[in-house]
Design a protein around this motif. Structure first.
Motif, PDB file in Angstrom:
ATOM      1  N   UNK A  16      15.384 -13.713  67.221  1.00 33.51           N
ATOM      2  CA  UNK A  16      14.733 -14.790  66.476  1.00 33.51           C
ATOM      3  C   UNK A  16      14.274 -15.895  67.418  1.00 33.51           C
ATOM      4  N   UNK A  17      13.098 -16.434  67.154  1.00 33.02           N
ATOM      5  CA  UNK A  17      12.550 -17.604  67.852  1.00 33.02           C
ATOM      6  C   UNK A  17      12.389 -17.411  69.356  1.00 33.02           C
ATOM      7  N   UNK A  18      12.223 -16.175  69.784  1.00 27.80           N
ATOM      8  CA  UNK A  18      11.961 -15.901  71.197  1.00 27.80           C
ATOM      9  C   UNK A  18      10.499 -15.510  71.352  1.00 27.80           C
ATOM     10  N   UNK A  19       9.770 -16.238  72.182  1.00 24.97           N
ATOM     11  CA  UNK A  19       8.339 -15.986  72.363  1.00 24.97           C
ATOM     12  C   UNK A  19       8.152 -14.733  73.212  1.00 24.97           C
ATOM     13  N   UNK A  20       7.361 -13.804  72.696  1.00 26.63           N
ATOM     14  CA  UNK A  20       7.102 -12.541  73.388  1.00 26.63           C
ATOM     15  C   UNK A  20       5.605 -12.228  73.304  1.00 26.63           C
ATOM     16  N   UNK A  21       5.102 -11.394  74.218  1.00 24.07           N
ATOM     17  CA  UNK A  21       3.682 -10.998  74.144  1.00 24.07           C
ATOM     18  C   UNK A  21       3.444 -10.017  73.002  1.00 24.07           C
ATOM     19  N   UNK A  22       2.212  -9.932  72.557  1.00 27.19           N
ATOM     20  CA  UNK A  22       1.844  -9.015  71.478  1.00 27.19           C
ATOM     21  C   UNK A  22       2.294  -7.582  71.785  1.00 27.19           C
ATOM     22  N   UNK A  23       2.312  -7.224  73.060  1.00 25.90           N
ATOM     23  CA  UNK A  23       2.644  -5.845  73.434  1.00 25.90           C
ATOM     24  C   UNK A  23       4.059  -5.444  73.014  1.00 25.90           C
ATOM     25  N   UNK A  24       4.938  -6.422  72.778  1.00 22.88           N
ATOM     26  CA  UNK A  24       6.306  -6.118  72.343  1.00 22.88           C
ATOM     27  C   UNK A  24       6.333  -5.482  70.960  1.00 22.88           C
ATOM     28  N   UNK A  25       5.262  -5.637  70.203  1.00 24.29           N
ATOM     29  CA  UNK A  25       5.212  -5.076  68.847  1.00 24.29           C
ATOM     30  C   UNK A  25       4.369  -3.816  68.776  1.00 24.29           C
ATOM     31  N   UNK A  26       3.892  -3.338  69.904  1.00 25.89           N
ATOM     32  CA  UNK A  26       2.990  -2.191  69.880  1.00 25.89           C
ATOM     33  C   UNK A  26       3.732  -0.908  69.521  1.00 25.89           C
ATOM     34  N   UNK A  27       3.033   0.003  68.851  1.00 25.47           N
ATOM     35  CA  UNK A  27       3.563   1.327  68.512  1.00 25.47           C
ATOM     36  C   UNK A  27       2.508   2.364  68.893  1.00 25.47           C
ATOM     37  N   UNK A  28       2.948   3.577  69.043  1.00 20.50           N
ATOM     38  CA  UNK A  28       2.051   4.654  69.460  1.00 20.50           C
ATOM     39  C   UNK A  28       0.936   4.850  68.426  1.00 20.50           C
ATOM     40  N   UNK A  29      -0.286   4.944  68.924  1.00 22.81           N
ATOM     41  CA  UNK A  29      -1.422   5.218  68.047  1.00 22.81           C
ATOM     42  C   UNK A  29      -2.165   3.986  67.565  1.00 22.81           C
ATOM     43  N   UNK A  30      -1.678   2.795  67.935  1.00 18.18           N
ATOM     44  CA  UNK A  30      -2.312   1.541  67.476  1.00 18.18           C
ATOM     45  C   UNK A  30      -3.077   0.917  68.633  1.00 18.18           C
ATOM     46  N   UNK A  31      -4.347   0.655  68.409  1.00 21.43           N
ATOM     47  CA  UNK A  31      -5.161   0.022  69.447  1.00 21.43           C
ATOM     48  C   UNK A  31      -4.798  -1.452  69.575  1.00 21.43           C
ATOM     49  N   UNK A  32      -5.207  -2.036  70.692  1.00 19.68           N
ATOM     50  CA  UNK A  32      -4.929  -3.461  70.925  1.00 19.68           C
ATOM     51  C   UNK A  32      -5.571  -4.313  69.837  1.00 19.68           C
ATOM     52  N   UNK A  33      -6.787  -3.978  69.431  1.00 22.34           N
ATOM     53  CA  UNK A  33      -7.491  -4.744  68.408  1.00 22.34           C
ATOM     54  C   UNK A  33      -6.794  -4.639  67.054  1.00 22.34           C
ATOM     55  N   UNK A  34      -6.355  -3.434  66.690  1.00 22.70           N
ATOM     56  CA  UNK A  34      -5.641  -3.248  65.417  1.00 22.70           C
ATOM     57  C   UNK A  34      -4.309  -3.978  65.436  1.00 22.70           C
ATOM     58  N   UNK A  35      -3.598  -3.916  66.570  1.00 23.83           N
ATOM     59  CA  UNK A  35      -2.324  -4.628  66.702  1.00 23.83           C
ATOM     60  C   UNK A  35      -2.527  -6.126  66.490  1.00 23.83           C
ATOM     61  N   UNK A  36      -3.581  -6.666  67.079  1.00 18.10           N
ATOM     62  CA  UNK A  36      -3.868  -8.099  66.931  1.00 18.10           C
ATOM     63  C   UNK A  36      -4.113  -8.453  65.466  1.00 18.10           C
ATOM     64  N   UNK A  37      -4.898  -7.617  64.766  1.00 19.25           N
ATOM     65  CA  UNK A  37      -5.185  -7.881  63.353  1.00 19.25           C
ATOM     66  C   UNK A  37      -3.904  -7.838  62.513  1.00 19.25           C
ATOM     67  N   UNK A  38      -3.033  -6.856  62.789  1.00 25.89           N
ATOM     68  CA  UNK A  38      -1.784  -6.732  62.033  1.00 25.89           C
ATOM     69  C   UNK A  38      -0.879  -7.936  62.285  1.00 25.89           C
ATOM     70  N   UNK A  39      -0.788  -8.363  63.550  1.00 28.18           N
ATOM     71  CA  UNK A  39       0.073  -9.510  63.862  1.00 28.18           C
ATOM     72  C   UNK A  39      -0.447 -10.792  63.214  1.00 28.18           C
ATOM     73  N   UNK A  40      -1.747 -10.943  63.135  1.00 33.47           N
ATOM     74  CA  UNK A  40      -2.304 -12.122  62.446  1.00 33.47           C
ATOM     75  C   UNK A  40      -1.993 -12.051  60.949  1.00 33.47           C
TER      76      UNK A  40
END
Length: 202
Positions: A16-40
């Motif tokens: 909780x409350x630890x700042x991490x890069x978007x890549x920490x939430x990445x999963x196989x098969x998800x593009x960088x653009x799709x990951x960004x949209x999901x995180x938003x």
């Protein structure tokens, strides 16, 4: 987005409350653009907070219910405030009776604790604390309105929700209490014309 559940589960394993890069939430098969949209999208749902470009942190979920009866309702002037970080749960009414009246110019309604009738409005789920703070500022809390919890009934059953009320304002003697505020402009224009006609004839 079929990967959103997988990403959300991965986020739940983060501290909780630890700042991490978007890549920490990445999963196989998800593009960088799709990951960004999901995180938003998860940011809008109040599951994470995007701290800066490309970084986020998991936060404690914020969930509060808000009952609105005036210009914040769908289709009214100030509904845009609720378009982000809020979910409309549908129409609702107060369980207890209140007095709802209009300001002297008919621009907005306000509630007073005088028991006249059940008041109809809409129920919203607020997903981020900053939205609640923004609405407090818009409503002039605590100087003008007080934000209080009351019971409201909708198709979700009876829930406790915040509402903005003028707790110390007496009910006006020259108005009938309203069951639902519609901001009927044509009716107000007719009333104004009738008043002007009466003044001219006097």
């Amino acid at each position: 987005m079929k990967y959103i559940d997988k990403i959300e589960r991965k986020i739940k394993s983060l501290p909780m409350d630890t700042v991490v890069p978007f890549s920490e939430a990445s999963v196989v098969g998800v593009s960088v653009d799709t990951l960004r949209k999901i995180l938003h999208r998860l940011h809008d749902k109040g599951i994470i907070s995007i701290t800066q470009r490309g970084y986020f942190k998991k936060i404690e979920p914020f969930r509060e219910l808000l009952f609105v009866y005036g210009s914040l309702k769908k289709g009214f002037d100030n509904h845009d405030l609720l378009k982000k970080y809020a979910k409309r749960l549908g129409v609702a009414r107060t369980v207890k009776k209140f007095g709802m009246f209009e300001d002297s110019f008919g621009n907005y309604p306000y509630l007073v604790p005088t028991p006249h009738m059940q008041v109809y409005g809409e129920l919203y789920e607020i997903h981020r604390e900053e939205l609640m703070d923004k609405i407090d500022t818009f409503e002039g809390t605590p100087e003008y309105y007080e934000r209080k919890r009351i019971e409201v009934k909708s198709h979700h059953g009876i829930k406790r929700a915040f509402v903005y009320i003028q707790s110390n304002t007496p009910a006006p003697q020259d108005q009938e209490a309203l069951k639902e505020w519609t901001n009927n402009t044509e009716h107000k224009v007719k009333e104004l014309h009738d008043t002007i006609e009466m003044m001219l004839e006097a």
